[in-house]
Scaffold this motif. Structure first.
Motif, mmCIF file in Angstrom:
data_model
loop_
_atom_site.group_PDB
_atom_site.id
_atom_site.type_symbol
_atom_site.label_atom_id
_atom_site.label_comp_id
_atom_site.label_asym_id
_atom_site.label_seq_id
_atom_site.Cartn_x
_atom_site.Cartn_y
_atom_site.Cartn_z
ATOM 1 N N LYS A 38 -92.562 104.815 82.523
ATOM 2 C CA LYS A 38 -91.628 103.751 82.120
ATOM 3 C C LYS A 38 -92.191 102.375 82.457
ATOM 4 N N GLU A 44 -86.677 94.805 88.522
ATOM 5 C CA GLU A 44 -87.188 95.623 89.625
ATOM 6 C C GLU A 44 -86.849 94.962 90.962
ATOM 7 N N HIS A 45 -86.802 95.745 91.966
ATOM 8 C CA HIS A 45 -86.484 95.362 93.353
ATOM 9 C C HIS A 45 -85.012 95.001 93.552
ATOM 10 N N VAL A 47 -82.780 95.923 91.790
ATOM 11 C CA VAL A 47 -82.079 97.166 91.451
ATOM 12 C C VAL A 47 -81.866 98.035 92.698
ATOM 13 N N VAL A 48 -82.758 97.900 93.682
ATOM 14 C CA VAL A 48 -82.608 98.652 94.937
ATOM 15 C C VAL A 48 -81.349 98.179 95.676
ATOM 16 N N HIS A 168 -91.468 106.985 98.803
ATOM 17 C CA HIS A 168 -90.913 105.702 99.246
ATOM 18 C C HIS A 168 -89.453 105.885 99.595
ATOM 19 N N PRO A 171 -85.717 104.760 97.162
ATOM 20 C CA PRO A 171 -85.806 104.507 95.714
ATOM 21 C C PRO A 171 -84.427 104.217 95.116
ATOM 22 N N SER A 172 -84.389 103.314 94.147
ATOM 23 C CA SER A 172 -83.100 103.042 93.483
ATOM 24 C C SER A 172 -82.701 104.213 92.593
ATOM 25 N N VAL A 174 -84.154 104.524 89.505
ATOM 26 C CA VAL A 174 -84.410 104.162 88.097
ATOM 27 C C VAL A 174 -85.608 104.940 87.551
ATOM 28 N N ASP A 175 -86.659 105.111 88.348
ATOM 29 C CA ASP A 175 -87.849 105.809 87.833
ATOM 30 C C ASP A 175 -87.522 107.271 87.509
HETATM 31 C C1 MEV Z 1 -90.224 100.742 90.890
HETATM 32 O O1 MEV Z 1 -90.535 101.200 89.588
HETATM 33 C C2 MEV Z 1 -89.021 99.878 90.846
HETATM 34 C C3 MEV Z 1 -88.555 99.300 92.195
HETATM 35 O O2 MEV Z 1 -87.389 98.542 91.894
HETATM 36 C C4 MEV Z 1 -88.243 100.374 93.205
HETATM 37 C C5 MEV Z 1 -87.023 101.209 92.848
HETATM 38 O O3 MEV Z 1 -86.224 100.795 92.032
HETATM 39 O O4 MEV Z 1 -86.904 102.281 93.449
HETATM 40 C C6 MEV Z 1 -89.584 98.365 92.793
#
Ligand code: MEV
Length: 337
Positions: A38, A44-45, A47-48, A168, A171-172, A174-175
């Motif tokens: 994706k 990004e970020h 979203v966490v 990690h 993670p939010s 999203v991946d």
């Molecule tokens: C990683 O693809 C996206 C980040 O926002 C981390 C996450 O959402 O888990 C950096």
């Protein structure tokens, strides 16, 4: 995740050979699984921290096959990794991979057939393209097919998250959600994916900086900034959320000029959070000079990849070529509905 990094070109060349192996596996009736890579268009970020992000699946990701074996094993090409579930690895990154594989295998308790799972990465790790989640989903789907399990998408996402948490901590999701579902969507931690309708096709150039980006370190860096000055970090996350919501409307209207401006603004805020690098900034400038409507890093940052929005397909190739002229790997992605 930070497994041995491959350039996009090398990764793909090696992937073709390994894909032939996977195709042979398919011919012999091996179970198969696929996970999407994706790009994050914006968000990004933040979203966490519960804010929305816009993400689009790309055709490249990971393919895996699974066959009965004497003991559970996982091999990942073109990384040259082959490990056994029951044997700890001395190299820390491989041991993390074994731990993630174990987290997934624990969902399928004995008695069951042991499996040899063979995965082929079509994108490099540490590139910000969701390679780790794509790998997890391909592996889980291949195992599910081999064991004739039929988990729902939500269960697959949860299984992928167990894997992702090994690499990690926070993670939010999203991946993992994109690796399972694909498409183009708005993601929120609390709500999951909401599909977005495109006003017209989206053409992106993805460029790889050649620097390894560790999502884990970058997420931890933002967490430290958040702990140090919560009000400031929250303000930046709110500003990014506003950009994401405007970008969703721009996507629906097919207003790519505005979308590009919003991507540029998102990049500025990501830079404020110390997530960009000199190379990523350079790449964004190269693509803007070559006619991109907007450009930004994508994914964790600190290296990895950037995306540039092209007006249309005809304008995308010169943008990709401009990156290649500066020795960066680049490819074109078209997101259609
Ligand atoms: C990683 O693809 C996206 C980040 O926002 C981390 C996450 O959402 O888990 C950096």
């Amino acid at each position: 995740m930070s497994m041995p990094e491959q350039s996009l070109a090398r990764g793909l060349g090696a992937a073709q050979g390994a894909a032939q192996g996977a195709a042979q596996g398919a011919a012999q009736g091996a179970a198969q699984g696929v996970g999407h890579g994706k790009v994050i268009l914006l968000g990004e970020h933040s979203v966490v921290y519960g804010r929305p992000a816009l993400a689009a699946a790309i055709a490249r990701g990971c393919r895996a096959s699974a066959e009965p074996a004497d003991v559970d094993t996982l091999s990942v090409q073109p990384w040259g990794v082959r490990l056994r579930l029951d044997t700890p690895e001395s190299e820390p990154e491989r041991e993390l991979l074994r731990t993630a594989f174990a987290a997934v295998c624990a969902r399928y308790p004995a008695p069951r057939a042991a499996l040899s799972v063979q995965a082929v990465m079509e994108i490099p790790g540490g590139a910000g393209l969701g390679g780790s989640a794509a790998l997890s989903v391909a592996v889980i789907r291949a195992i599910e097919q081999a064991l004739q399990c039929n988990s729902s998408d939500d269960e697959l996402i949860e299984a992928s998250l167990a894997w992702e948490r090994v690499f990690h901590g926070n993670p939010s999701g999203v991946d993992s959600a994109m690796a399972v579902r694909g498409g183009l969507a708005l993601y929120r931690k609390a709500e999951g994916l909401t599909p977005v309708r495109l006003g017209r096709n989206l053409v992106l150039v993805v460029g790889h900086s050649g620097e390894h980006g560790s999502t884990k370190s970058m997420v931890e860096s933002v967490a430290r900034q958040h702990a140090r000055d919560r009000a400031k970090a929250e303000q930046i996350f709110d500003a990014i959320a506003a950009l994401v919501n405007n970008a969703k409307s721009a996507l629906e209207r097919g207003d790519h000029a505005q979308l590009g401006q919003l991507m540029d603004l998102n990049q500025k805020l990501l830079n404020t959070l110390l997530l960009s690098t000199t190379r990523l900034e350079h790449m964004c400038n190269i693509t803007r000079s070559a006619g991109a409507l907007g450009a930004k890093l994508t994914g964790g940052g600190g290296g990895g990849s950037m995306i540039a929005l092209a007006k249309d397909r005809a304008h995308a190739e010169p943008i990709a070529q401009a990156l290649r002229d500066h020795n960066f790997d680049a490819f074109v992605v078209e997101v259609a509905q």
